[in-house]
Design a protein around this motif. Structure first.
Motif, PDB file in Angstrom:
ATOM      1  N   ILE A 168       0.836  -1.197   0.000  1.00  0.00           N
ATOM      2  CA  ILE A 168       0.000   0.000   0.000  1.00  0.00           C
ATOM      3  C   ILE A 168       0.872   1.249   0.000  1.00  0.00           C
ATOM      4  N   GLU A 169       1.907   1.248   0.826  1.00  0.00           N
ATOM      5  CA  GLU A 169       2.782   2.418   0.942  1.00  0.00           C
ATOM      6  C   GLU A 169       3.528   2.670  -0.366  1.00  0.00           C
ATOM      7  N   GLU A 170       4.000   1.608  -1.008  1.00  0.00           N
ATOM      8  CA  GLU A 170       4.691   1.762  -2.297  1.00  0.00           C
ATOM      9  C   GLU A 170       3.752   2.320  -3.361  1.00  0.00           C
ATOM     10  N   ALA A 171       2.527   1.828  -3.379  1.00  0.00           N
ATOM     11  CA  ALA A 171       1.557   2.296  -4.376  1.00  0.00           C
ATOM     12  C   ALA A 171       1.191   3.758  -4.142  1.00  0.00           C
ATOM     13  N   GLN A 172       1.054   4.131  -2.883  1.00  0.00           N
ATOM     14  CA  GLN A 172       0.734   5.525  -2.569  1.00  0.00           C
ATOM     15  C   GLN A 172       1.848   6.447  -3.022  1.00  0.00           C
ATOM     16  N   ALA A 173       3.096   6.058  -2.765  1.00  0.00           N
ATOM     17  CA  ALA A 173       4.238   6.886  -3.177  1.00  0.00           C
ATOM     18  C   ALA A 173       4.365   6.924  -4.690  1.00  0.00           C
ATOM     19  N   TYR A 174       4.183   5.771  -5.333  1.00  0.00           N
ATOM     20  CA  TYR A 174       4.352   5.712  -6.790  1.00  0.00           C
ATOM     21  C   TYR A 174       3.305   6.567  -7.506  1.00  0.00           C
ATOM     22  N   HIS A 175       2.043   6.355  -7.190  1.00  0.00           N
ATOM     23  CA  HIS A 175       0.970   7.066  -7.901  1.00  0.00           C
ATOM     24  C   HIS A 175       0.823   8.508  -7.426  1.00  0.00           C
ATOM     25  N   GLY A 176       1.462   8.840  -6.299  1.00  0.00           N
ATOM     26  CA  GLY A 176       1.368  10.199  -5.788  1.00  0.00           C
ATOM     27  C   GLY A 176       1.848  11.248  -6.771  1.00  0.00           C
TER      28      GLY A 176
END
Length: 310
Positions: free
Chosen positions: A137-145
């Motif tokens: 979840i944290e990786e996806a939030q940072a990536y798509h941010g």
């Protein structure tokens, strides 16, 4: 005309577009590496094709008294796909900003008298059919941010993530969008058995995202699957199904693997697809957004409108 009222907050039906990428490839003959539409915005003939594609959909919305959810052409304009196409973050920042401005210009010139919302589109980090690797979840939030930040600051009315294949990426997107105070929509790809490519039932995926996200998405959608692939997964009167606010279905009954190998376009039966949307609306009382996905075009949208407004 613009409105701050989102589809799930309204009784109005909202039309959105269909298979833009397949239309550009199969109908217009564009070469589109990585199935990315955004590079065409740099070409005069590409920009003309976008207008040619969207103008009849504006008119369909006008004729049928619907709102219009106008998507940006940014489904592939994220860092990994951009790198694959040779584009750095500065270029992608420009592309996403320009896409929002282009959508606003289409709204200004073609949307007279219509309720038009500019919908910033993001796609999955990887393949929309096959989640080879799954982020936390944290990786996806940072990536798509990165991309959602550009779209939000460019002034979209909402942000929708299409063809997502797994729950953690969906939660990460929802959290990234929530930080910006912009409404978020999550649209899942499902297989011929009605499950996500990672195996979760649609019901479970929606419940998990609602539970894990810092702010629940405004609503959910289903896309890139034929109605026969997921209709039986939606029990009549189920509470969770009320969270599904839109459908962008394929007209083809082919699996994703079959579609990937197809050299000709399977556009199904537009009249049949329209009738199936009418059946879906009986199961999905919250369905306000309707459009198409791979292989669909203006013919399918016309039949969907006819079936739902009849």
């Amino acid at each position: 005309m613009t409105s701050t009222i989102l589809p799930h907050q309204s009784d109005q039906l909202f039309l959105t577009d269909a298979g833009l990428e397949t239309w550009l490839v199969f109908e217009k003959g564009f070469d589109m590496p990585c199935f990315a539409a955004y590079p065409l915005a740099q070409l005069e003939e590409g920009r003309a094709a976008f207008k040619e594609y969207f103008a009849p959909i504006f008119e369909l919305a006008r004729q049928n008294g619907t709102g219009f959810l106008l998507d940006t052409y940014t489904w592939r304009a994220n860092p990994d796909w951009g790198q694959e196409l040779g584009h750095d973050l500065d270029h992608l920042r420009h592309v996403n900003c320009q896409a929002v401005q282009d959508a606003k210009e289409l709204r200004r010139t073609l949307g007279h008298g219509l309720n038009v919302l500019v919908n910033g589109i993001i796609g999955p980090r990887g393949d929309g059919y096959d989640p080879k690797s799954i982020m936390t979840i944290e990786e996806a939030q940072a990536y798509h941010g990165f991309q959602v930040g550009v779209l939000a600051h460019a002034g979209v009315d909402m942000i929708s993530a299409l063809t997502l294949t797994n729950v953690p990426e969906a939660v990460g997107v929802a959290n990234a969008v929530a930080e910006l105070g912009v409404p978020c929509v999550i649209s899942f790809t499902v297989e011929t058995d009605g499950r996500l490519p990672t195996g979760e039932m649609l019901q479970d995926a929606i419940t998990q995202v609602d539970t894990a996200a810092t702010t629940k998405p405004a609503y959910y959608m289903v896309n890139c699957a034929h109605p026969d692939h997921f209709r039986t997964m939606i029990p009549e009167g189920s509470d969770w199904a009320q969270r599904i606010g839109g459908v962008r279905a394929n007209a083809s009954r082919m699996s994703h693997a079959e579609l990937d190998c197809c050299e000709t376009l399977d556009d199904g039966d537009p009249v049949e697809l329209g009738a199936q949307y009418a059946q879906l609306r009986q199961l999905l009382p919250g369905m306000r957004v309707v459009g198409g996905c791979c292989g669909t075009d203006h013919r399918h949208l016309a039949q969907i409108c006819a079936a739902l407004t009849r």
